[in-house]
Design a protein around this motif. Sequence first.
Motif, PDB file in Angstrom:
ATOM      1  N   SER A 126      33.230  33.654  43.867  1.00 22.44           N
ATOM      2  CA  SER A 126      34.454  33.998  43.129  1.00 22.44           C
ATOM      3  C   SER A 126      34.329  33.626  41.662  1.00 22.44           C
ATOM      4  O   SER A 126      34.724  34.395  40.775  1.00 22.44           O
ATOM      5  N   LEU A 127      33.793  32.430  41.397  1.00 22.87           N
ATOM      6  CA  LEU A 127      33.643  31.980  40.015  1.00 22.87           C
ATOM      7  C   LEU A 127      32.722  32.919  39.239  1.00 22.87           C
ATOM      8  O   LEU A 127      33.023  33.314  38.100  1.00 22.87           O
ATOM      9  N   TYR A 129      32.025  36.096  39.983  1.00 28.70           N
ATOM     10  CA  TYR A 129      32.644  37.429  39.876  1.00 28.70           C
ATOM     11  C   TYR A 129      33.717  37.458  38.793  1.00 28.70           C
ATOM     12  O   TYR A 129      33.759  38.379  37.958  1.00 28.70           O
ATOM     13  N   PHE A 130      34.578  36.461  38.792  1.00 32.85           N
ATOM     14  CA  PHE A 130      35.672  36.462  37.818  1.00 32.85           C
ATOM     15  C   PHE A 130      35.173  36.175  36.402  1.00 32.85           C
ATOM     16  O   PHE A 130      35.788  36.600  35.418  1.00 32.85           O
ATOM     17  N   ALA A 131      34.068  35.436  36.302  1.00 30.05           N
ATOM     18  CA  ALA A 131      33.489  35.219  34.970  1.00 30.05           C
ATOM     19  C   ALA A 131      32.959  36.524  34.399  1.00 30.05           C
ATOM     20  O   ALA A 131      33.086  36.800  33.191  1.00 30.05           O
ATOM     21  N   ILE A 132      32.388  37.384  35.255  1.00 27.15           N
ATOM     22  CA  ILE A 132      31.846  38.675  34.800  1.00 27.15           C
ATOM     23  C   ILE A 132      32.965  39.667  34.505  1.00 27.15           C
ATOM     24  O   ILE A 132      32.913  40.414  33.518  1.00 27.15           O
ATOM     25  N   THR A 133      34.013  39.670  35.364  1.00 26.12           N
ATOM     26  CA  THR A 133      35.091  40.672  35.230  1.00 26.12           C
ATOM     27  C   THR A 133      36.265  40.177  34.392  1.00 26.12           C
ATOM     28  O   THR A 133      37.323  40.806  34.397  1.00 26.12           O
ATOM     29  N   LYS A 134      36.087  39.035  33.744  1.00 23.77           N
ATOM     30  CA  LYS A 134      37.156  38.480  32.881  1.00 23.77           C
ATOM     31  C   LYS A 134      38.444  38.207  33.657  1.00 23.77           C
ATOM     32  O   LYS A 134      39.553  38.530  33.210  1.00 23.77           O
ATOM     33  N   GLY A 135      38.301  37.660  34.826  1.00 26.59           N
ATOM     34  CA  GLY A 135      39.487  37.271  35.583  1.00 26.59           C
ATOM     35  C   GLY A 135      39.866  38.216  36.687  1.00 26.59           C
ATOM     36  O   GLY A 135      40.843  37.988  37.400  1.00 26.59           O
ATOM     37  N   GLY A 136      39.117  39.304  36.860  1.00 40.20           N
ATOM     38  CA  GLY A 136      39.373  40.222  37.963  1.00 40.20           C
ATOM     39  C   GLY A 136      40.521  41.161  37.671  1.00 40.20           C
ATOM     40  O   GLY A 136      41.081  41.200  36.566  1.00 40.20           O
TER      41      GLY A 136
END
Length: 735
Positions: A126-127, A129-136
């Motif tokens: 999750s960390l 993924y959200f780092a890549i997608t700027k928070g999802g």
Amino acid sequence: MPRIKELPLMRLNLIHCQPGRIRVRSRAMLYLKDESETLITGLLNMHYINKVEYSYITGSLLVHFDMETLSTEDVIEIIEGHLGAFSLAAFQRERESKNEVTVNERRLQEESVKDMSRRVGISAFSLAYFAITKGGPKLGIEGWRVNILTMPAIISLMLSSSIFKSGVSSLIKTRRPNADTLTMTAILTALLTGRSMSALVTILLSDIAELMTAYTMERTRKAIGDMLNTGDDEVFVINEDGSLTLKAVKDVIINEVVSIQTGDKLSVDGIVVDGNAYIDQSSITGEFFPVYKGINDVVYAGTIVKSGQIRVKVDKIGDDTTVSRIVSMVEDASSRKAQIQTYADRFSAKIIPLNFLLSGMVYVFTKDINRALSMMIIDYSCGVRLSTATAMSACIHNAARNGVLIKGGNYVESLAEADALVLDKTGTITEGRPKIVTILTVEGVKEQELLELAAATEEDSSHPLAYAILEKTRRSGFVIPNHGLIEVEVGRGVTTTVSERKIFVGNKKYMNENHINFDELSLEINQLEKNGESTIYVADNIKFLGVIGVHDALKENVKRALNRLRLLGFDDVRLLTGDMAFQAEKVAARMNMDDYEAELMPADKARTVLSMQSKGSKVIMIGDGINDAPALAYADVGIAIGNTRTDVAIESSNITITNDDLLMIPSAIQLSRTTMKVIRQNFGLVVGINSVGIVLSAIGWLPVIWGSVLHNSSTIFVVLNSGRLLLKDFERRVS
């Protein structure tokens, strides 16, 4: 409870002295409230003691006495002698008091390593993924709720549910915050202020540290389980018609009869009702040689039938078996915390409110939520608590892997602090299986005749000396003659009739009582005794036939083990035995011991241990767990080794050595001292690193997310430092 100077538990401290009146105090009296009436009544029954007042709050006694008859020293000696009867109760209650927890912490044993690994994987993914997608993906929610209802925030709340549950539970049950309360508050504050990534980092790193601790605990349980494997999963149950049914162990019922063949490992505790076999029970009792078991003998789960076939009536199954009780006592080390573990918990309990206070003060003075949040994220408690638990568990695992069962972290600490050693003789430093060394006969009597008559008299005896005679007779191919009833004179000898001849077998005192003259071999007998052999006299009616010299050999490595213990700082090594004085003297001199006492009853051994403790010594007692049970219980650390009786070893000793090697003792002490050294290192590292982090956060130089990284990384580091105890060589030498 008032703090008293840390004198030995039973030692009396004279507070004041006036003519006919003294007040004395000891730590033991702080814990004897329930025994106060018995204590006072016992003292008042002493002559010339007129009045006694007891205060458990201050741990003191005020005693009025007849000064014309008794001196102050006499009264103190009387009180000490009477107080000794309550020593075990005081010891147990003090240990319980020291281990009282002041804060309700989450038990990592209740979570499986598999579940914790899954949670670490989810939080790491999750960390990333959200780092890549700027928070999802955004949920399109307006206002303050957008912070708590983002995907990172929702996942953070799901992953930290156990933390929230523990944090709230501690506040409800003990009205004190624990480490999870602090982490919960930090996570919730981070989410409410839109710092969900910081919350995820905190959860991930915290879970990694806890996973390593839980993994160490699981490995410890597995090591103990492997060493004390409880047996096969299935057994053959004998039906009423004599047929056999293969049945899962869990389905076996008490009082059913099971059939055990050569090579089988027993899965139940029970009583032999048919057949006989030689059984290897070294994993339970430490006995090196297989033990003969016949009808009415008790057998234990986890032992192996080396030869023979037996039918066993089931007495205990599953968790009630002896071996399962050993596992359950050892695997949950947290139930017997070391004092340093309790200190770590109390340190955490005191420091957590300080974190909240610092956080509030920083926010009041700076109005900066980031700095305040860092004050809650960075704390000392996690690193101190987890690294200490990991170190203790790793130590217990390492010891168990090498055949040393330590029944709790408190005994690791006591082992590291010990400086005095007390040993039993028979079965502990000697083999406990005497062998015949010499046979002397009078003129006209053959060795075969002497042995056969002695064996007939000793055939029903379980005494070790009788075993030596019977073993020698059978190995020589001699036949034990038919005989009449055997009469036993405890502590003297036995007698029976063989072909109308009355045979006496016993010690010198027994011969004298029966007016049997043995002067013919007196010089030879004296030489046997000088050589350290026990002498067994044999006579026919009133005619002396001869003497049998029996010797109990020292175990291998005894001298080397004692030398290594000396190098480790043990400057008081004593031998306590129920054996005869000349036997004790020989062994004590050969082993270069500081002192010895012989012909002791079990209670006498316990009194000697207490006497040593009253002088400030930290005592290790090593015995066979039978007649040494009271001394094992009173000692700071009781170690059962050798030919121990299982149930007594379990209940009385704190450590059990299953491979019967005395060199394991200095190795275990070295490991325990290394463990305490690692724990002290961890304390320094945690306090140092997190103090720097708190200072940097307070002045605004350390962002929240990096504060979380610093704090949790220090926790991971000290947990890893503790985990290296798993890899430490359990060397049988002093480095």
